[in-house]
Write an enzyme that holds these catalytic residues in place. Structure first.
Site, mmCIF file in Angstrom:
data_model
loop_
_atom_site.group_PDB
_atom_site.id
_atom_site.type_symbol
_atom_site.label_atom_id
_atom_site.label_comp_id
_atom_site.label_asym_id
_atom_site.label_seq_id
_atom_site.Cartn_x
_atom_site.Cartn_y
_atom_site.Cartn_z
ATOM 1 N N GLU A 83 2.111 -6.542 15.502
ATOM 2 C CA GLU A 83 2.860 -7.558 16.155
ATOM 3 C C GLU A 83 2.679 -7.736 17.665
ATOM 4 O O GLU A 83 2.700 -8.956 18.201
ATOM 5 C CB GLU A 83 4.440 -7.103 15.900
ATOM 6 C CG GLU A 83 5.421 -8.270 16.107
ATOM 7 C CD GLU A 83 6.812 -7.801 15.637
ATOM 8 O OE1 GLU A 83 6.941 -8.252 14.458
ATOM 9 O OE2 GLU A 83 7.348 -7.042 16.281
ATOM 10 N N ASP A 114 5.154 -9.596 5.295
ATOM 11 C CA ASP A 114 5.647 -8.322 5.029
ATOM 12 C C ASP A 114 6.025 -8.141 3.460
ATOM 13 O O ASP A 114 6.648 -9.177 3.095
ATOM 14 C CB ASP A 114 6.634 -7.589 5.971
ATOM 15 C CG ASP A 114 6.075 -7.061 7.225
ATOM 16 O OD1 ASP A 114 4.827 -7.417 7.401
ATOM 17 O OD2 ASP A 114 6.876 -6.478 7.677
ATOM 18 N N VAL A 115 6.053 -6.979 2.801
ATOM 19 C CA VAL A 115 6.407 -7.032 1.542
ATOM 20 C C VAL A 115 7.773 -6.548 1.583
ATOM 21 O O VAL A 115 8.558 -6.605 0.615
ATOM 22 C CB VAL A 115 5.648 -5.958 0.684
ATOM 23 C CG1 VAL A 115 5.814 -4.476 1.055
ATOM 24 C CG2 VAL A 115 5.982 -6.281 -0.754
ATOM 25 N N ASP A 116 8.637 -5.951 2.531
ATOM 26 C CA ASP A 116 9.879 -5.635 2.778
ATOM 27 C C ASP A 116 10.712 -6.483 3.047
ATOM 28 O O ASP A 116 11.584 -6.179 3.868
ATOM 29 C CB ASP A 116 10.070 -4.204 3.787
ATOM 30 C CG ASP A 116 9.500 -4.678 5.078
ATOM 31 O OD1 ASP A 116 9.074 -5.484 5.551
ATOM 32 O OD2 ASP A 116 9.821 -4.038 6.072
ATOM 33 N N LYS A 134 15.622 -1.173 5.470
ATOM 34 C CA LYS A 134 14.345 -0.225 5.902
ATOM 35 C C LYS A 134 14.872 1.368 5.802
ATOM 36 O O LYS A 134 15.617 1.764 6.140
ATOM 37 C CB LYS A 134 14.212 -0.135 7.477
ATOM 38 C CG LYS A 134 14.092 -1.562 8.276
ATOM 39 C CD LYS A 134 12.684 -1.787 8.583
ATOM 40 C CE LYS A 134 12.502 -3.402 8.997
ATOM 41 N NZ LYS A 134 11.207 -3.666 8.643
ATOM 42 N N VAL A 162 0.799 -1.035 -0.003
ATOM 43 C CA VAL A 162 -0.077 -0.067 0.226
ATOM 44 C C VAL A 162 0.851 1.205 0.016
ATOM 45 O O VAL A 162 1.946 1.249 0.614
ATOM 46 C CB VAL A 162 -1.022 0.074 1.188
ATOM 47 C CG1 VAL A 162 -1.634 1.323 1.364
ATOM 48 C CG2 VAL A 162 -1.826 -1.343 1.244
HETATM 49 N N1 UDP Z 1 2.422 -1.777 4.561
HETATM 50 C C1 UDP Z 1 2.396 -1.158 3.352
HETATM 51 N N2 UDP Z 1 2.127 0.273 3.349
HETATM 52 C C2 UDP Z 1 2.317 1.011 4.236
HETATM 53 C C3 UDP Z 1 2.608 0.434 5.731
HETATM 54 C C4 UDP Z 1 2.938 -0.994 5.606
HETATM 55 O O1 UDP Z 1 2.144 -1.822 2.379
HETATM 56 O O2 UDP Z 1 2.418 2.292 4.142
HETATM 57 C C5 UDP Z 1 2.700 -3.187 4.802
HETATM 58 C C6 UDP Z 1 3.822 -3.863 3.970
HETATM 59 O O3 UDP Z 1 3.632 -5.033 3.386
HETATM 60 C C7 UDP Z 1 4.643 -3.709 5.204
HETATM 61 C C8 UDP Z 1 3.692 -4.392 6.267
HETATM 62 O O4 UDP Z 1 2.624 -3.402 6.144
HETATM 63 O O5 UDP Z 1 5.824 -4.879 4.774
HETATM 64 C C9 UDP Z 1 4.516 -3.690 7.474
HETATM 65 O O6 UDP Z 1 5.095 -2.507 7.738
HETATM 66 P P1 UDP Z 1 6.527 -2.329 7.921
HETATM 67 O O7 UDP Z 1 7.325 -3.235 7.210
HETATM 68 O O8 UDP Z 1 6.709 -0.937 7.469
HETATM 69 O O9 UDP Z 1 6.577 -2.541 9.607
HETATM 70 P P2 UDP Z 1 8.036 -3.390 10.068
HETATM 71 O O10 UDP Z 1 8.380 -4.522 9.439
HETATM 72 O O11 UDP Z 1 8.881 -2.292 10.095
HETATM 73 O O12 UDP Z 1 7.335 -3.498 11.557
HETATM 74 MN MN MN Z 2 8.501 -5.205 7.536
#
Ligand code: UDP
Ligand code: MN
Length: 364
Positions: A315, A223-225, A357, A134
């Site tokens: 989480e 997660d996508v990242d 990140k 998103v």
């Molecule tokens: N995500 C997204 N858009 C956003 C925020 C989050 O698509 O603006 C989705 C995405 O899949 C991301 C997941 O929610 O990997 C979790 O967020 P993020 O990875 O930033 O969290 P972290 O891993 O840092 O806790």
């Molecule tokens: Mn993430």
């Protein structure tokens, strides 16, 4: 004159001289006492920035030697699994290979990937993989995530990818192998990234009650990242699968970053909690995941009504759920690793790696 007296006399003169200089002569326009304070402050500042830049890394290395515990032999012999058959926990004596409730923790070499592959084929399974992209997360991460998933995730199995996004038209076109398909589901964007992250629970709950739940037997929610870097196969399948968080698997329980505010539905009190699980990867069968996502979505809703938010958002609620309802399989940090932690002997072949990140780029 005894030598000692000479020495002390000489020493006295020296101190006297220093005292006079310290009090009298200014150095660079500053009295000596102030200069010393300045140096102390400068060294302190250097020390702090050094610790900030390199110290954590050193601590992370040291953390790796904290023992994880040993799976008792009585449990070891009982560790079998629907997909991997007999496990070989003794192949990894340096790490914890089971939980206190008898669930296996899957590490490299403790399972036979071919057995798992054949078993999944025999059961004619379809495995779902959900991911949210998103806002700016789409262009930043989605292409590499999907390409790497096509290469490494459940190779030779029937797979259905579900991409949830606010811009379906921007989802990259993918050429997929036989028995693999991709569905794009529209979701609305949120103004806060935390809301996007938490909203996943409700969306997944609904999707699991719809087409996704009908066409998949097991589902992984990611997660996508991150990107796949090694074979992620049916050895990871089970009714309820949790991922050990790569930053916290050596930490003592009392240090784990659970939600501690008792007003939150995600709260765990001191002494509660087994492990710290990572919300970037969880999975299971459809019924178990319906229960998980319903629990977390409801907890988040209750918190919102009380005007509070759990410290690590979805989480925290996930960790509460896994405390109440124990996962039947845990994945070692090899399944979802962060290269920032540095080299660890126990991490053999990472299956998924966190992407760097870049919050300034992707978050609002
Ligand atoms: N995500 C997204 N858009 C956003 C925020 C989050 O698509 O603006 C989705 C995405 O899949 C991301 C997941 O929610 O990997 C979790 O967020 P993020 O990875 O930033 O969290 P972290 O891993 O840092 O806790
Ligand atoms: Mn993430």
């Amino acid at each position: 004159m005894p030598l000692g007296a000479l020495g002390s006399h000489g020493g006295y003169r020296k101190q006297e001289g220093q005292r006079q200089r310290g009090q009298g002569e200014p150095t660079w326009g500053l009295p000596r006492a102030k200069k010393r304070l300045l140096w102390t402050l400068l060294l302190f500042a250097f020390g702090c920035s050094g610790l900030y830049l390199y110290g954590f890394r050193v601590l992370r290395h040291l953390e790796g030697i904290i023992p994880m515990g040993i799976c008792p032999t009585a449990t070891t012999s009982l560790l079998t699994d629907n997909f991997t058959g007999i496990l070989r926990p003794w192949a990894r004596p340096e790490v914890l290979t089971c939980t206190s409730w008898g669930a296996p923790i899957i590490w490299d070499s403790t399972f036979d990937p071919h057995v798992a592959k054949q078993e999944a084929k025999r059961q004619n399974l379809t495995i779902g993989l959900t991911v949210f992209a998103v806002g700016r997360y789409l262009e930043k991460y989605l292409k590499r995530f999907l390409e790497s998933a096509e290469q490494h995730f459940m190779v030779d199995q029937s797979v259905v990818f579900y991409v949830f996004t606010d811009r379906p038209e921007a989802v990259p076109h993918m050429t997929l192998g036989p028995g693999r398909l991709l569905r794009v589901e529209p979701v609305q964007g949120e103004s806060r990234w935390q809301d996007v992250s938490m909203a996943r629970m409700r969306t997944l709950y609904e999707a699991l009650g719809g087409q996704l739940g009908q066409e998949a037997d097991y589902v992984f929610c990611l997660d996508v990242d991150q990107r796949f870097t090694g074979n992620f196969g049916p050895e990871a399948l089970a009714d309820l699968v949790a991922q050990l968080h790569s930053w916290h698997y050596h930490w003592p329980r009392w240090l784990l970053p659970y939600e501690r505010d008792k007003r939150s539905a995600a709260a765990l009190s001191w002494g509660e909690g087994d492990f710290y699980y990572h919300a970037a990867l969880f999975g299971g069968n459809v019924a178990a995941l319906r229960k998980l996502t319903a629990h977390c979505a409801l907890g988040q809703q209750l918190d919102r009504e009380r005007g509070i938010e759990a410290v690590w958002h979805d989480e925290s609620h996930l960790n509460k759920f896994f405390w109440l309802y124990k996962p039947t399989k845990l994945l070692s940090p090899e399944f979802c690793w962060d290269l920032q932690i540095g080299w660890r002997t126990e991490i053999h072949h990472p299956r998924l790696l966190w992407e760097p990140k870049e919050y300034a780029l992707v978050r609002n």
